[in-house]
Write an enzyme that holds these catalytic residues in place. Structure first.
Site, PDB file in Angstrom:
ATOM      1  N   ASP A  27       0.556  -1.441  -0.557  1.00 22.95           N
ATOM      2  CA  ASP A  27       0.052  -0.056  -0.200  1.00 22.95           C
ATOM      3  C   ASP A  27       0.803   1.254   0.263  1.00 22.95           C
ATOM      4  OD1 ASP A  27      -2.880   0.778   0.940  1.00 22.95           O
ATOM      5  OD2 ASP A  27      -1.687   2.505   1.175  1.00 22.95           O
TER       6      ASP A  27
ATOM      7  N   ASN B 215     -12.502  -3.127   2.330  1.00 23.31           N
ATOM      8  CA  ASN B 215     -14.335  -2.655   2.141  1.00 23.31           C
ATOM      9  C   ASN B 215     -14.781  -3.000   0.973  1.00 23.31           C
ATOM     10  OD1 ASN B 215     -12.795  -1.671   4.950  1.00 23.31           O
ATOM     11  ND2 ASN B 215     -11.414   0.108   3.231  1.00 23.31           N
TER      12      ASN B 215
ATOM     13  N   GLN C 134     -14.669   1.806   0.822  1.00 20.62           N
ATOM     14  CA  GLN C 134     -13.406   1.851  -0.632  1.00 20.62           C
ATOM     15  C   GLN C 134     -13.805   3.277  -1.212  1.00 20.62           C
ATOM     16  OE1 GLN C 134     -15.653  -1.570  -2.950  1.00 20.62           O
ATOM     17  NE2 GLN C 134     -13.758  -1.810  -4.199  1.00 20.62           N
TER      18      GLN C 134
ATOM     19  N   HIS D  64      -9.891  -5.390  -3.520  1.00 20.72           N
ATOM     20  CA  HIS D  64      -8.132  -5.811  -2.964  1.00 20.72           C
ATOM     21  C   HIS D  64      -8.467  -5.491  -1.100  1.00 20.72           C
ATOM     22  CE1 HIS D  64      -9.872  -1.320  -3.245  1.00 20.72           C
ATOM     23  NE2 HIS D  64      -9.358  -0.798  -1.535  1.00 20.72           N
TER      24      HIS D  64
ATOM     25  N   HIS E  41      -7.019  -6.302   2.114  1.00 20.48           N
ATOM     26  CA  HIS E  41      -6.073  -5.036   2.786  1.00 20.48           C
ATOM     27  C   HIS E  41      -5.026  -6.516   3.809  1.00 20.48           C
ATOM     28  CE1 HIS E  41      -6.848  -1.147   2.438  1.00 20.48           C
ATOM     29  NE2 HIS E  41      -8.172  -1.595   2.149  1.00 20.48           N
TER      30      HIS E  41
HETATM   31  P1  AMP Z   1      -9.556   1.262   0.243  1.00 23.87           P
HETATM   32  O1  AMP Z   1     -10.427   2.492   0.994  1.00 23.87           O
HETATM   33  O2  AMP Z   1     -10.458  -0.021   1.118  1.00 23.87           O
HETATM   34  O3  AMP Z   1     -10.126   1.707  -0.951  1.00 23.87           O
HETATM   35  O4  AMP Z   1      -8.324   0.957   0.287  1.00 23.87           O
HETATM   36  C1  AMP Z   1      -6.839   2.097  -0.555  1.00 23.87           C
HETATM   37  C2  AMP Z   1      -6.134   1.720  -0.240  1.00 23.87           C
HETATM   38  O5  AMP Z   1      -5.258   1.651  -1.763  1.00 23.87           O
HETATM   39  C3  AMP Z   1      -5.592   2.993   0.961  1.00 23.87           C
HETATM   40  O6  AMP Z   1      -4.843   2.597   1.770  1.00 23.87           O
HETATM   41  C4  AMP Z   1      -4.236   3.674  -0.113  1.00 23.87           C
HETATM   42  O7  AMP Z   1      -3.736   3.690   0.569  1.00 23.87           O
HETATM   43  C5  AMP Z   1      -3.925   2.514  -1.001  1.00 23.87           C
HETATM   44  N1  AMP Z   1      -3.889   3.147  -2.374  1.00 23.87           N
HETATM   45  C6  AMP Z   1      -4.547   3.999  -3.751  1.00 23.87           C
HETATM   46  N2  AMP Z   1      -3.611   4.236  -4.293  1.00 23.87           N
HETATM   47  C7  AMP Z   1      -2.278   3.206  -4.219  1.00 23.87           C
HETATM   48  C8  AMP Z   1      -1.235   2.922  -5.270  1.00 23.87           C
HETATM   49  N3  AMP Z   1      -0.892   3.572  -6.455  1.00 23.87           N
HETATM   50  N4  AMP Z   1      -0.739   2.590  -4.842  1.00 23.87           N
HETATM   51  C9  AMP Z   1      -0.266   1.246  -3.491  1.00 23.87           C
HETATM   52  N5  AMP Z   1      -1.398   1.504  -3.249  1.00 23.87           N
HETATM   53  C10 AMP Z   1      -2.373   2.493  -3.173  1.00 23.87           C
END
Ligand code: AMP
Ligand code: ZN
Length: 139
Positions: free
Chosen positions: A30, A86, A93, A99, A101
Site C-alpha cells: 500500500d 472494504n 472502499q 482489494h 488489505h
Molecule cells: P480502500 O479504502 O479499501 O479503497 O483502500 C484503498 C487503499 O489503496 C488505500 O490504503 C491507499 O493507500 C491505497 N492506494 C491508493 N492508490 C495506491 C497506489 N497507486 N499504490 C498503492 N496503494 C494505493
C-alpha cells in the site's frame, strides 16, 4: 479500466512494489500504509465489488493472502495481522478495484478488531436473526 491505479500497477504502467503474484491475483505494498508491511491483494482483472469477481479470481486472491500473510508478518516482525476488504463505498472502499488489505499488527498500535469498522452494535432479537439467516441462506 484505463484510469484505475490498480489496473495500472498490474499492467506495469504505474509504479508498485509488487510482493507476490499468481495466475489471477497480484499483491503490492500500500502506498499510504497503516503499518509497515501493509499490503493489498487484487484480482488481475478489474472487478469493482467482491461479487463481480469470479470464483477462480477470489480463490486466487485468498491463496495469495494465505501465502503472504505469514511472510509479511515475519518481514516486519509483526505479531499478527488484520485481513479484510472494504466492499463498497459505504464500507469505505475508495479504489473501485477489489482489494484485500493485510495490515500487520503490533502490541500497542492503537488499532482494534475488525468489528470497530461497523460502528455500533445493533440490538437484534432471535426472531430477527432467524429471519436474516433465512433471507441469506437457501431455505
Ligand atoms: P480502500 O479504502 O479499501 O479503497 O483502500 C484503498 C487503499 O489503496 C488505500 O490504503 C491507499 O493507500 C491505497 N492506494 C491508493 N492508490 C495506491 C497506489 N497507486 N499504490 C498503492 N496503494 C494505493
Ligand atoms: Zn482496476
Amino acid at each position: 479500466m484505463s484510469d484505475c491505479p490498480f489496473c495500472g500497477i498490474v499492467a506495469g504502467e504505474i509504479p508498485g512494489r509488487i510482493v507476490g503474484e499468481n495466475d489471477h491475483a497480484v499483491a503490492f505494498l500500500d502506498a499510504n500504509p497503516m503499518a509497515p508491511g501493509h499490503t493489498l491483494v487484487v484480482p488481475r482483472e478489474h472487478r469493482e465489488r467482491l461479487a463481480d469477481a469470479t470464483s477462480e479470481e477470489t480463490q486466487a486472491v485468498f491463496a495469495l493472502l494465505h501465502e503472504l500473510a505469514p511472510k509479511i508478518e515475519t518481514a516486519v516482525d509483526a505479531e499478527g495481522a488484520t485481513v479484510g476488504l472494504n466492499d463498497g463505498s459505504v464500507a469505505g472502499q475508495e479504489v473501485p478495484h477489489v482489494h484485500a488489505h493485510v495490515i500487520p499488527r503490533f502490541p500497542d498500535d492503537d488499532g482494534g478488531p475488525i468489528h470497530v469498522a461497523a460502528g455500533s452494535r445493533p440490538e437484534l432479537s432471535d426472531a430477527e436473526l432467524d429471519e436474516i439467516a433465512a433471507a441469506i441462506g437457501d431455505d
